[in-house]
Design an enzyme around this catalytic site. Structure first.
Site, mmCIF file in Angstrom:
data_model
loop_
_atom_site.group_PDB
_atom_site.id
_atom_site.type_symbol
_atom_site.label_atom_id
_atom_site.label_comp_id
_atom_site.label_asym_id
_atom_site.label_seq_id
_atom_site.Cartn_x
_atom_site.Cartn_y
_atom_site.Cartn_z
ATOM 1 C CG ASP A 13 -1.689 1.246 1.414
ATOM 2 O OD1 ASP A 13 -2.361 1.653 0.462
ATOM 3 O OD2 ASP A 13 -1.625 1.845 2.509
ATOM 4 C CG ASP A 44 -1.676 2.358 6.794
ATOM 5 O OD1 ASP A 44 -1.905 3.428 7.375
ATOM 6 O OD2 ASP A 44 -1.862 2.211 5.567
ATOM 7 C CG ASP A 86 -4.390 -1.197 3.174
ATOM 8 O OD1 ASP A 86 -4.706 -0.974 1.998
ATOM 9 O OD2 ASP A 86 -3.667 -0.440 3.844
#
Length: 643
Positions: free
Chosen positions: A337, A531, A535
């Site tokens: 990410d 995080d 996600d």
């Protein structure tokens, strides 16, 4: 789906259960008691206390740690399935029946602890998924056809309803803004690091946090189909899918269990039928059960993995289980990410473009900081911090006003100063377009209605990111993939800085899941690093996952297989290398354990293996594999050395 159907949805129940501690899991309580009793008995035995004292501790350990697997094993037996836990309880009782009470207690503790860890992990994940519903408010303000506002359960909202969202409230449903303007923090859904301006015609997501403006939103999706609800469903679905990968292991356990029981019974019954004496026959059968029990096999796997987990923990990475460590060792492709993972999620001033020659860069920044000093917006704080970092003194400002979805305005001296989003200005400036092409957020500074400068703000890249990416490429022999909900230009701009070539942007949570599944379908074992709450579904879908722990969402931390406590990216390749070392030690230990078990079983079946020699061989193999696994506790076992 009708409103009645939505109200009946169990996944979006208005009841938000409080998360209980792990001590509320029965298996955890009983496994803890069994471990304490085992340690008490071992201590008493080593101190040469009376035999009755440590024997009582061991027997109590049998009861505390064995009654739950024995009960489940008997239930499985009623369904014509032989559970391996029941086999271990039988082996432990058999060991105690011929005087090897310590061996039996050790088996009980190992299997009780393993079951407790599994139950605890399941409970934490279930609690986190339910807790995700706290993002969406329980109540919403619905505006009727007569314009009267009424407070209703958010779950009763239907497509077409109009809801009012006041400043600081969370949006109650997915919909389209029909009135008002505001900045909305939607990082929980899209992962975007900065609040997004919302005006008439823009989409808003349930669970996102409204800023200083007031909004009216027309609901476009039922409660069961919001992005937050889909995140819950995706995590549950992916977790259930992952559990099916254990079917092969269960088949092996079942066959081993049946084979061991049949062999033990045959070794006991056949000689008796042939006229053999009872006591020696029972002794030989119990010896077989001990030497054939997979104690060394269990310890061949657990000590290396637990040692690796402990080593990772000392370096700021919490790996949740031995299975998680095994999954990390399998990684062949890393997906990452952007916001909060490769970056800190905190904006910083990157550029200053002066549009009026009468002002310098410092003057533009000082004037902007003078207005933004009263703002609570992250961009405003970044501007003020940048001004102070350059030693500039911000001036006093009067008549400050926050302009929801647009920016801020105040009077500095005799001038009216505005710091605005480019969307709030009709003219499209070339400097703004250039910054946005590079993925940098542009902010206009206007004095008395005239643009005098453009501030470019960017997310802060974590230090050492480029080196980490290079190490990951070398370790996995494949380039990492950037998966982000941020805009394509911003994602490509950051990827170019760190050496990532595969960029997939503008992804909602289900888009990240689809990307992970495509990589898995192509034959990769995917590790996802992230995080945010958005996600979590991708983490659950990936073969393994790591969460950034410092600012990670609860659901993300609970879903991930591992957590980097200090948000250090360098720990990612390091823990991958450690996991691979642990796997090599496990393979070596399994070979050692297998050789010992086969040798002892053959000796017992073909010859006349004395019980003390059988116990010595069994315990000797157990000690060897345990000590071999403990090598991974050493400091030099940690590090991103390529393996």
């Amino acid at each position: 789906m009708s409103c009645a159907a939505v109200q009946a949805m169990p996944t979006l129940s208005a009841e938000r259960p409080r998360r209980a501690g792990l001590w509320s899991v029965p298996a955890v309580r009983w496994a803890s008691v069994a471990l304490l009793l085992f340690l008490a008995g071992l201590t008493a035995q080593l101190l040469r206390a009376p035999a009755w004292s440590w024997s009582a501790c061991y027997l109590a350990c049998y009861l505390a740690g064995g009654w739950m697997p024995a009960r489940e094993g008997l239930r499985a037996l009623c369904s014509r399935t032989l559970d391996v836990d029941l086999l271990m309880v039988i082996a432990a009782i058999g060991a105690a029946s011929i005087g090897q009470i310590v061996d039996g207690a050790l088996l009980i503790v190992i299997f009780a602890t393993s079951g407790a860890l599994e139950d605890a992990a399941t409970k934490r994940t279930a609690d986190s998924v339910r807790g995700l519903l706290d993002l969406t408010p329980e109540r919403a303000v619905r505006i009727g056809a007569d314009g009267i506002e009424e407070s209703v359960d958010a779950e009763t909202l239907c497509v077409g309803d109009i809801v009012s969202v006041r400043p600081g409230e969370r949006v109650a449903a997915d919909g389209v803004v029909i009135e008002g303007a505001s900045d909305v923090d939607q990082s929980s859904v899209t992962g975007e690091p900065l609040p997004v301006g919302k005006t008439v015609g823009d989409h808003a997501f349930a669970g996102t946090l409204n800023g200083a403006g007031a909004l009216r939103i027309r609901v476009t999706k039922d409660a069961s189909d919001t992005v937050v609800a889909r995140i819950v469903a995706l995590v549950a679905e992916a977790s259930a899918t992952k559990a099916t990968t254990q079917l092969f292991i269960e088949k092996v356990e079942q066959r081993y269990s049946v084979g061991m029981v049949v062999a033990t019974l045959a070794l006991f019954a056949v000689p008796l039928i042939g006229g053999a004496a009872f006591q020696p026959t029972l002794l030989r059968a119990m010896t077989f059960m001990i030497v054939a029990s997979p104690c060394a096999v269990v310890l061949a796997t657990m000590p290396p993995l637990l040692s690796a987990i402990a080593n990772a923990g000392r370096h700021g990475v919490l790996v949740k289980s031995a299975v998680a460590m095994e999954h990390l060792a399998d990684t062949t492709r890393v997906t990452i990410d952007k916001t909060g993972t490769l970056t800190t999620g905190a904006p910083r001033l990157a550029t200053i473009t002066v549009l009026d020659d009468r002002y310098s860069e410092h003057a533009v920044l000082r004037i902007a900081g003078s207005v933004e000093q009263f703002s609570e917006h992250p961009l405003g704080r970044a501007v003020v911090d940048a001004a102070r970092a350059r030693g500039l003194t911000v001036c006093g400002a009067a008549d400050f006003r926050a302009l929801p979805g647009r920016g801020v305005r105040a009077r500095v001296g005799e001038q009216t100063v505005e710091v605005l989003s480019p969307r709030a200005v009709p003219d499209r400036l070339p400097a703004v377009a250039e910054l946005e092409r590079d993925g940098i957020t542009a902010v206009l500074v206007l004095i008395d209605g005239r643009a005098v400068g453009v501030l470019g703000l960017d997310d802060t890249l974590r230090p050492g990111t480029e080196a980490v990416i290079r190490t990951i490429v070398t370790l996995t022999s494949a380039p990492p993939v950037l998966l982000t909900g941020d805009a394509q230009p911003a994602a490509e701009h950051l990827a170019a800085q760190v050496g990532i070539t595969d960029v997939r942007a503008d992804l909602l949570p289900d888009g990240k899941v689809a990307a992970v599944r495509r990589l898995e379908a192509a034959g990769h074992r995917v590790l996802f690093v992230g995080d945010g709450i958005n996600d979590a579904p991708a983490m659950a879908s990936a073969h393994s996952s790591i969460a950034m722990g410092r600012n990670g969402a609860d659901l993300t931390l609970d879903t991930a297989d591992a957590v980097t406590v200090r948000d250090e990216l360098a720990t990612i390749p390091a823990v991958l290398a450690l996991a691979r070392r642990a796997r090599r030690v496990v393979i070596a230990n399994l070979a050692i354990a297998g050789v010992f078990i086969v040798g002892l079983v053959v000796a017992d079946l073909v010859g006349d293996l004395p019980l003390p020699l059988g116990v010595a061989g069994h315990e000797g193999s157990t000690i060897i594999v345990a000590l071999n696994g403990l090598r991974l506790l050493r400091k030099r076992a940690w590090g991103p050395t390529i393996s």
